[in-house]
Each structure stands twice: as C-alpha cells, then as structure tokens.
Design an enzyme around this catalytic site. Structure first.
Site, PDB file in Angstrom:
ATOM      1  N   GLN A 104      -7.643 -13.716   0.692  1.00  0.00           N
ATOM      2  CA  GLN A 104      -6.518 -14.046   1.575  1.00  0.00           C
ATOM      3  C   GLN A 104      -6.565 -15.510   1.972  1.00  0.00           C
ATOM      4  O   GLN A 104      -5.527 -16.179   2.050  1.00  0.00           O
ATOM      5  CB  GLN A 104      -6.523 -13.158   2.818  1.00  0.00           C
ATOM      6  N   LYS A 160      -9.846  -0.453   9.488  1.00  0.00           N
ATOM      7  CA  LYS A 160      -9.998   0.797   8.744  1.00  0.00           C
ATOM      8  C   LYS A 160     -11.443   1.279   8.807  1.00  0.00           C
ATOM      9  O   LYS A 160     -12.373   0.488   8.646  1.00  0.00           O
ATOM     10  CB  LYS A 160      -9.611   0.600   7.263  1.00  0.00           C
ATOM     11  N   THR A 215       0.815  -1.226   0.000  1.00  0.00           N
ATOM     12  CA  THR A 215       0.000   0.000   0.000  1.00  0.00           C
ATOM     13  C   THR A 215       0.846   1.273   0.000  1.00  0.00           C
ATOM     14  O   THR A 215       0.314   2.371  -0.102  1.00  0.00           O
ATOM     15  CB  THR A 215      -0.937   0.005   1.216  1.00  0.00           C
ATOM     16  N   HIS A 238       7.007   0.042   7.073  1.00  0.00           N
ATOM     17  CA  HIS A 238       7.123   0.921   8.241  1.00  0.00           C
ATOM     18  C   HIS A 238       7.335   0.067   9.489  1.00  0.00           C
ATOM     19  O   HIS A 238       7.404  -1.168   9.397  1.00  0.00           O
ATOM     20  CB  HIS A 238       5.896   1.823   8.374  1.00  0.00           C
ATOM     21  N   ASP A 282      -4.425  -8.247  14.202  1.00  0.00           N
ATOM     22  CA  ASP A 282      -5.598  -7.731  13.484  1.00  0.00           C
ATOM     23  C   ASP A 282      -5.974  -8.616  12.296  1.00  0.00           C
ATOM     24  O   ASP A 282      -7.012  -8.409  11.663  1.00  0.00           O
ATOM     25  CB  ASP A 282      -5.356  -6.290  13.023  1.00  0.00           C
ATOM     26  N   LYS A 320       4.123   6.059  14.981  1.00  0.00           N
ATOM     27  CA  LYS A 320       3.533   7.278  14.424  1.00  0.00           C
ATOM     28  C   LYS A 320       4.152   8.487  15.107  1.00  0.00           C
ATOM     29  O   LYS A 320       4.335   8.499  16.322  1.00  0.00           O
ATOM     30  CB  LYS A 320       2.012   7.305  14.658  1.00  0.00           C
ATOM     31  N   THR A 321       4.470   9.504  14.305  1.00  0.00           N
ATOM     32  CA  THR A 321       4.914  10.773  14.851  1.00  0.00           C
ATOM     33  C   THR A 321       3.988  11.843  14.296  1.00  0.00           C
ATOM     34  O   THR A 321       3.137  11.562  13.446  1.00  0.00           O
ATOM     35  CB  THR A 321       6.354  11.102  14.421  1.00  0.00           C
ATOM     36  N   LYS A 338      -0.963   2.714  19.238  1.00  0.00           N
ATOM     37  CA  LYS A 338      -0.119   2.107  18.210  1.00  0.00           C
ATOM     38  C   LYS A 338       1.193   2.868  18.095  1.00  0.00           C
ATOM     39  O   LYS A 338       1.208   4.088  18.003  1.00  0.00           O
ATOM     40  CB  LYS A 338      -0.852   2.112  16.863  1.00  0.00           C
ATOM     41  N   HIS A 379       5.460  -3.151  10.196  1.00  0.00           N
ATOM     42  CA  HIS A 379       5.879  -4.384   9.514  1.00  0.00           C
ATOM     43  C   HIS A 379       7.096  -5.010  10.179  1.00  0.00           C
ATOM     44  O   HIS A 379       7.393  -6.191   9.958  1.00  0.00           O
ATOM     45  CB  HIS A 379       6.255  -4.087   8.053  1.00  0.00           C
ATOM     46  N   ARG A 415      -9.767   1.815   1.562  1.00  0.00           N
ATOM     47  CA  ARG A 415      -8.417   2.199   1.172  1.00  0.00           C
ATOM     48  C   ARG A 415      -8.401   2.784  -0.236  1.00  0.00           C
ATOM     49  O   ARG A 415      -9.228   2.441  -1.072  1.00  0.00           O
ATOM     50  CB  ARG A 415      -7.485   0.973   1.210  1.00  0.00           C
TER      51      ARG A 415
END
Length: 409
Positions: free
Chosen positions: A171, A82, A40, A45, A192, A230-231, A227, A48, A86
C-alpha cells in the site's frame, strides 16, 4: 468555507499528518489525492460510502480524485481490524468486483474528461521483481515499527502471516507510484488505515525526498461506538440486488435518535445550517430528520425515483395505508406448497426475513412476527393457499420491517 473546513465541520476528519499544510493545500490549492478500495466483494457497502462522499466533496472543490482499485493488494488482503486472514480471491473474482465498484462509484464521482482517475494497482504490483522490490522498497521499513502498528495487533493474537505482513509495504508503494505518475500529494482513507497511510507518506519522503501527506476520516459508527451498516441479515450494500432501495431507505429511517444528525452531516450534502436547524428537534419530532436522512441517502445511491418509491411505501405502511406496490416482495410458486400449505418457518426462510429457522422460532416466541396484522404465536403454523386471496400476504417482522409474499393461484 474551504473544503478542509467543510470536512472538519461535518465531523469527517479523524487524523492527519500536517494540519496546517493539508488545510492550506485543500482550501487554497489544487491537488490530486487517492483512496484505495480493495475489491473483496462484488458491491460497495455503506462503510465505503463515507469515502465516496469525501471524494465527492473534494472533487466539487476542484481537486482530482484517484480511485485506486486493489487488483494487486486484493490478492493478499488487508489485515487491518481482522482477527482472521481474509479469503483469497481469484484474479477473475477481483476483476469482476472492480467492474462493480466502478459502476457504483460513478454515481457520486464524475470520471468524465479527466475530472477523476481510476487506476488498478495490479498494473504495477503483479509483475514486480521480488528481489529488486526488497532492495528498493523493503529496506525502508522497520519490522519492529510495523508490528507495533494498530492494523496488525488483532492479527498478532491469532498469528500474523508473512504473506499479510507485506500488505503495508504494497500500500505504501502505491502512494509512491501515484506520486510519481500523477503528482499525487495526499492519501485519504478510513481511520483504520492510519498506519498504512503513514507508511506511504514516509516512503515518498525517504525514496524521492518529496513532501506527501495523509489524512483519515471517521469510521461510520453509532454514538456508542458500534460499526454501522450491519443488520442481522448481513451488510447494507449499495447494490440494489443485494440490499433493495426500500430496505436501504428503512435502514437509515430507523437509525437511533443519537445518530441521525451525525449521519446527516457525514452522508448527505445538506447545508450545515439546515442540519443545525434539524438538530433542534426533540423526541418524536426527530422522525422528520430521520425521514430526510433516509430520503437523501437513498437518492444519492439509487436515484430520485427509487428514493420517492421507498419513501411512499414507508409512509403508506406507517400511516396504515394500503399502498404495497414498492414494498420488497418474494414470489411463491405452487412448488413452495405441500398439501396446499406452506409452513410459517419455510415462508420466513423463503422471504429471507430471518437468517435461520432457529432465529425464526425465537422471533415468533417473542411475538415479533405478524402475517396480515395477525400476530403469529405458533412456530409450527402453516399458511394455506386460501390465505392468499388478495394475491399476497404482508409479513411484519418487529415494528418496522415489512415484506410482501406474492402467490397467484
């Protein structure tokens, strides 16, 4: 200690379908297993990173990782967690992103000589006969059970499309294909993904009558459930062009005291007994553990040389030293100046230290911005060319973020 026991001791395992069978398979057998990565973005990041660490642990124990890239599923997008659908990607964007993933993943997983396998589910999903697929695969899925799955609950509030409803089936079909082609017995993923993984385990059993297993690992969250990764400027990426090695190092150097030991267990290969010794540290002594965490994680992702540079730069700054060589920097040109000066807001925007000028004003009002150790109190301040007599300025945001603005007249 077997690899199952190692993963459990590090706090990585969340749920699994049959603990005794999975434990026996991982500790005493050899198997292939797979983890899926939907392309995606053009970089992995830190979310992962946990999955890649698990793959590496498993490979070191003699198991064969299959990295599945979602060239097919990525054209739909996983609705798990989500609230909105997406963004749809083009085939070209997906192929480019997969190439980026493969390069990054190869730092921690050895794909040489068949030690690990890369596959792309576009190879079997894009040319499916729709009616035949529904008759052979769709018939095994209960819509009632699918809609009760955690991965669809948030999307149900805003409206789940039939397009997205197909994701779990695709999947699950991936697992069936890999089981047939590579005798893949185990699907792994973040917690998740539990509902999707269960779908695949049951599909293998119903269609081919074979035993298959699923296991999820803990998501990378703080002690209070937020989570990580993230910044205020967005995600913490593994690509050095998107998140510099210095910023990457600083992210881990600045984790909360409550999170450092858990991160050491999950995100490094440090022996557990060594981590237990670090867990005894209290108060400011925990900074030693944070420095070790930052160094080890940066070394894994960016290599030893970049980790050393980041560590030296951080130590120089926190020790009031003058070494700014490895600090993140932004080059300014004469075009950035008007009448021999640049506004403080424009300078902060240019360096990308703030996401917006509104955020910059807020930080300045709170005393959160300094230039060359001088606290900036006026959001309308202008920085003249003469201020760059050394060829650069050091901007400090908050207590721990430093940036060098370079301009040579």
């Amino acid at each position: 200690m077997g690899v199952f026991d190692e993963l459990k001791a590090r706090g990585l395992i969340a749920q699994l379908t049959n603990e005794e069978r999975v434990k026996d398979l991982l500790n005493h057998g050899k198997t292939s297993f797979y983890i899926g990565f939907d392309p995606t973005a053009d970089s992995l990041h830190v979310g992962h990173f946990v999955q890649i660490m698990v793959m590496s642990h498993m490979q070191k124990a003699g198991h064969t990782p299959i990295a599945l890239f979602g060239g097919g599923t990525g054209m739909v997008g996983d609705p798990s967690g989500k609230s909105d659908m997406r963004k749809m990607l083009t085939r070209e964007e997906i192929d480019h992103n997969i190439a980026c993933f493969q390069k990054q993943m190869s730092r921690l997983v050895d794909f040489s000589d068949g030690k690990a396998i890369m596959v792309n589910n576009a190879d079997w999903l894009l040319n499916l006969n729709y009616i035949q697929f529904l008759r052979d695969i769709g018939v095994h899925f209960s819509v009632n059970r699918m809609l009760a799955a955690e991965c669809y609950k948030q999307r149900m509030e805003k409206g789940l499309t039939f397009f997205e409803l197909n994701y779990m089936i695709m999947q699950s079909y991936d697992f069936l294909v890999l089981n047939r082609k590579y005798d893949c017995q185990l699907e792994l993923g973040g917690d998740d993904q539990w509902s999707n993984i269960i779908g695949g385990v049951e599909l293998v059993r119903r269609v081919d009558g074979k035993e298959a297993f699923g296991m999820t690992f803990t998501l990378l969250t703080t002690s209070d459930g937020r989570k990580m990764g993230k910044t205020e400027n967005g995600a913490v990426w593994l690509d050095p062009e998107k998140t510099s090695p210095y910023d990457f190092y600083q992210y881990w150097r600045n984790v909360d005291d409550a999170d450092v030991i858990r991160c050491l267990k999950i995100l490094t290969f440090l022996p557990l007994d060594e981590i237990e010794q670090l867990a005894k540290l209290q108060g400011s002594e925990l900074n030693k553990a944070k420095e070790i965490l930052a160094y080890e994680v940066t070394k894994l992702i960016h290599g030893e040389e970049e980790a050393n540079k980041a560590q030296e730069a951080a130590r120089a700054l926190f020790g009031a030293g003058a070494n700014t060589d490895n600090m993140p920097s932004t080059e300014l040109t004469a075009e950035d100046f008007t009448d021999g000066a640049i506004s403080l807001l424009d300078l902060l925007a240019k360096t990308k230290l703030v996401p917006s000028k509104g955020e910059a004003r807020r930080l300045i009002a709170q005393g959160g911005i300094s230039v060359n150790d001088q606290k900036m109190e006026d959001a309308n301040a202008r920085i003249t060319m003469d201020a760059f007599e050394q060829g650069y300025l050091i901007i400090k945001k908050g207590k721990k973020v430093y940036h060098k603005a370079v301009f040579t007249k």
